[in-house]
Write an enzyme that holds these catalytic residues in place. Structure first.
Site, PDB file in Angstrom:
ATOM      1  N   GLY A  20       0.816  -1.210   0.000  1.00  0.00           N
ATOM      2  CA  GLY A  20       0.000   0.000   0.000  1.00  0.00           C
ATOM      3  C   GLY A  20       0.846   1.254   0.000  1.00  0.00           C
ATOM      4  O   GLY A  20       1.660   1.456   0.903  1.00  0.00           O
ATOM      5  N   PHE A  23      -0.895   7.165   2.440  1.00  0.00           N
ATOM      6  CA  PHE A  23      -0.169   8.039   3.364  1.00  0.00           C
ATOM      7  C   PHE A  23       0.691   7.250   4.345  1.00  0.00           C
ATOM      8  O   PHE A  23       1.849   7.583   4.582  1.00  0.00           O
ATOM      9  CB  PHE A  23      -1.162   8.915   4.137  1.00  0.00           C
ATOM     10  CG  PHE A  23      -1.789   9.992   3.301  1.00  0.00           C
ATOM     11  CD1 PHE A  23      -1.083  11.129   2.958  1.00  0.00           C
ATOM     12  CD2 PHE A  23      -3.095   9.870   2.863  1.00  0.00           C
ATOM     13  CE1 PHE A  23      -1.651  12.120   2.185  1.00  0.00           C
ATOM     14  CE2 PHE A  23      -3.687  10.858   2.086  1.00  0.00           C
ATOM     15  CZ  PHE A  23      -2.959  11.982   1.748  1.00  0.00           C
ATOM     16  N   GLY A  24       0.138   6.174   4.921  1.00  0.00           N
ATOM     17  CA  GLY A  24       0.884   5.405   5.908  1.00  0.00           C
ATOM     18  C   GLY A  24       2.039   4.643   5.319  1.00  0.00           C
ATOM     19  O   GLY A  24       3.173   4.691   5.821  1.00  0.00           O
ATOM     20  N   VAL A  88      -2.106  -8.170  -3.848  1.00  0.00           N
ATOM     21  CA  VAL A  88      -1.838  -9.278  -2.942  1.00  0.00           C
ATOM     22  C   VAL A  88      -3.030 -10.224  -2.951  1.00  0.00           C
ATOM     23  O   VAL A  88      -4.182  -9.785  -2.850  1.00  0.00           O
ATOM     24  CB  VAL A  88      -1.558  -8.772  -1.515  1.00  0.00           C
ATOM     25  CG1 VAL A  88      -1.465  -9.933  -0.529  1.00  0.00           C
ATOM     26  CG2 VAL A  88      -0.270  -7.955  -1.494  1.00  0.00           C
ATOM     27  N   GLU A 180     -18.648  17.947   1.959  1.00  0.00           N
ATOM     28  CA  GLU A 180     -17.852  18.631   0.940  1.00  0.00           C
ATOM     29  C   GLU A 180     -18.415  18.394  -0.460  1.00  0.00           C
ATOM     30  O   GLU A 180     -18.458  19.315  -1.291  1.00  0.00           O
ATOM     31  CB  GLU A 180     -16.397  18.162   1.051  1.00  0.00           C
ATOM     32  CG  GLU A 180     -15.725  18.699   2.311  1.00  0.00           C
ATOM     33  CD  GLU A 180     -14.412  18.022   2.659  1.00  0.00           C
ATOM     34  OE1 GLU A 180     -13.695  18.552   3.514  1.00  0.00           O
ATOM     35  OE2 GLU A 180     -14.104  16.973   2.068  1.00  0.00           O
ATOM     36  N   ASP A 309      -6.082   2.728   7.524  1.00  0.00           N
ATOM     37  CA  ASP A 309      -7.422   2.153   7.512  1.00  0.00           C
ATOM     38  C   ASP A 309      -7.425   0.639   7.602  1.00  0.00           C
ATOM     39  O   ASP A 309      -8.475   0.026   7.757  1.00  0.00           O
ATOM     40  CB  ASP A 309      -8.163   2.581   6.240  1.00  0.00           C
ATOM     41  CG  ASP A 309      -8.560   4.048   6.262  1.00  0.00           C
ATOM     42  OD1 ASP A 309      -8.765   4.580   7.363  1.00  0.00           O
ATOM     43  OD2 ASP A 309      -8.658   4.657   5.183  1.00  0.00           O
ATOM     44  N   ALA A 325      -5.687  11.007   7.077  1.00  0.00           N
ATOM     45  CA  ALA A 325      -4.317  11.004   6.575  1.00  0.00           C
ATOM     46  C   ALA A 325      -3.273  11.285   7.656  1.00  0.00           C
ATOM     47  O   ALA A 325      -2.262  10.577   7.730  1.00  0.00           O
ATOM     48  CB  ALA A 325      -4.192  12.022   5.434  1.00  0.00           C
TER      49      ALA A 325
END
Length: 433
Positions: A20, A23-24, A88, A180, A309, A325
């Site tokens: 992945g 952000f992480g 994966v 938004e 997440d 994030a």
């Protein structure tokens, strides 16, 4: 066949596989720079996405290239990092192998799962074709296409009932994404498009925001939630709270026992984690997020980390760390610290402690709400701060300038330059013709 992709004479190094490039995952890779490791980064897409602005692609305010960057380009100077475009399929915990979609196997010494999440339909996955969620660039361009196609179809529709349905837009879920989206769509209809059409008045479009809970922005303080609802209503959004959606089809939605005919429905009501828990056959919560130890490792497997997440992480007071994030970036940085400490023979850092910087949500182009805890802001000042914060976290000077200029142009002239239908009729929901 086992694929050894460490390469660059890194085969003897500790091999970290990161699944992945959100952000992480990307933060973990960045923080491992200079460590005695070889890294393989696996992602199903070739780009890193700035997800907080994805709704602006969906509503024709920004182009996809302004909020996404090729992963290989971001890591081109990191010779110890190998990037694989792959999915994966399974993980063998005992053998420490990751099986990819082409059948190849990837060995690891340390595995970091930062696989993100998709939208959840609470047991009604059959609704997805009619109410797409917003997690990827593909989602955003599909939604953008459906919104614009609805106006195009209404322009040539002679039946008044059908035209009304075409000009009805429903957003399900009133968290930050839903709020938004609603604020931007109503401005698109009221300010940007009226001069472009001859047979319809786009200002008559209905934008309905439906929330099952008692208020919009439930994660914000009550006064900011109230302000947000009033601001949306002043813009022209119809806000419905306390009414869960119980049906969704090509014809529209059902809520509160009523059927609402709508050609465009957007889902912003929940998330479901990736299949990471299934790959590991490990404990997870109802949303599929892996349960982790205080050091973010998967239960019983200190060599496997789960962040963002993909994981459910508890704060000291028992509340979960939010799926945003900044939280994912903090977790990625922490995992890199732990890996470095282990390899250096040092004591590992104290358990992960999330530092909440605040909650932000924008309501159209001139209003926003910000909750820093110690201070709450709303209105135009909050909107400018929201904009500066998001521009700051974009990658690259060119993207920052491009987004800033786009927003200034929208602010001054109500024009959105990314009003492109790029998927043709593929953007239409099933059953529409």
């Amino acid at each position: 066949m086992t694929s050894n992709v460490r390469g660059h004479d890194l085969a003897s190094r500790h091999h970290v596989v990161v699944v992945g490039a959100g952000f992480g995952g990307l933060e973990a890779v960045h923080r491992l720079a200079g460590a005695p490791v070889g890294i393989t980064l696996v992602d199903r897409r070739n780009h890193h996405l700035f997800q907080p602005l994805l709704y602006q692609v969906a509503t024709a305010s920004l182009a996809p290239s302004e909020i996404a960057w090729p992963i290989r380009h971001l890591l081109s100077k990191r010779r110890e990092v190998t990037t694989l475009l792959a999915s994966v399929e399974a993980i063998d915990k005992q053998a420490r192998l990751v099986r990819l979609d082409d059948g190849s196997l990837l060995d690891y010494d340390t595995l970091v799962l930062a696989t993100g999440a998709r939208h959840a339909y609470f047991g009604h996955d059959d609704w997805e074709p009619f109410a797409p969620g917003l997690k990827t660039l593909e989602d955003a361009t599909t939604i953008r296409g459906r919104i614009l196609i609805a106006f195009e179809a209404a322009e040539r529709e002679s039946d008044e009932t059908r035209r009304t349905a075409l000009l009805t837009f429903v957003i399900v879920g009133a968290g930050p994404t839903g709020v938004e989206l609603a604020g931007t769509i109503v401005e698109l209809a009221r300010s940007t498009l009226p001069a472009d059409f001859r047979h319809i008045d786009t200002r008559k479009a209905r934008i309905i925001l439906i929330e099952a809970g008692p208020r919009v922005l439930p994660g914000f303080a009550q006064d900011l939630s109230t302000y947000a609802q009033h601001a949306l209503e002043r813009l022209g959004v119809e806000v419905v709270v306390g009414e869960p959606v119980t049906g969704c089809s090509a014809e529209g939605v059902v809520y509160g026992g009523k059927t609402l005919a709508a050609a465009t429905v957007i889902w912003a009501a929940g998330v479901q984690a990736s299949p990471a828990a299934e790959w590991l056959d490990a404990p997870a919560d109802r949303a599929g997020r892996l349960k982790v130890e205080p050091d973010l490792t998967v239960l019983g497997h200190p060599e496997i980390f789960a962040i963002g997440d993909a994981a459910i992480v508890a704060r000291p007071d028992g509340r979960p760390v939010p799926g945003i994030a900044p939280a994912a970036k903090q977790e990625g940085a922490y995992v890199a610290q732990v890996i470095r400490a282990r390899l250096g023979g040092r004591s590992v850092p104290a358990p992960f402690l999330y530092k909440h910087a605040g909650d932000l949500a924008t309501i159209g182009k001139r209003r926003a709400v910000i909750d820093f805890g110690w201070i709450k802001l709303r209105g135009a000042i909050a909107w400018w701060l929201w904009g500066f914060a998001h521009i700051y976290f974009l990658i690259g000077v060119r993207n920052r300038l491009s987004v800033a200029l786009n927003w200034l142009w929208i602010y001054a002239r109500d024009q959105r330059s990314a009003r492109l239908i790029t998927q043709g009729r593929a953007a239409e929901p099933p059953g529409k013709s």
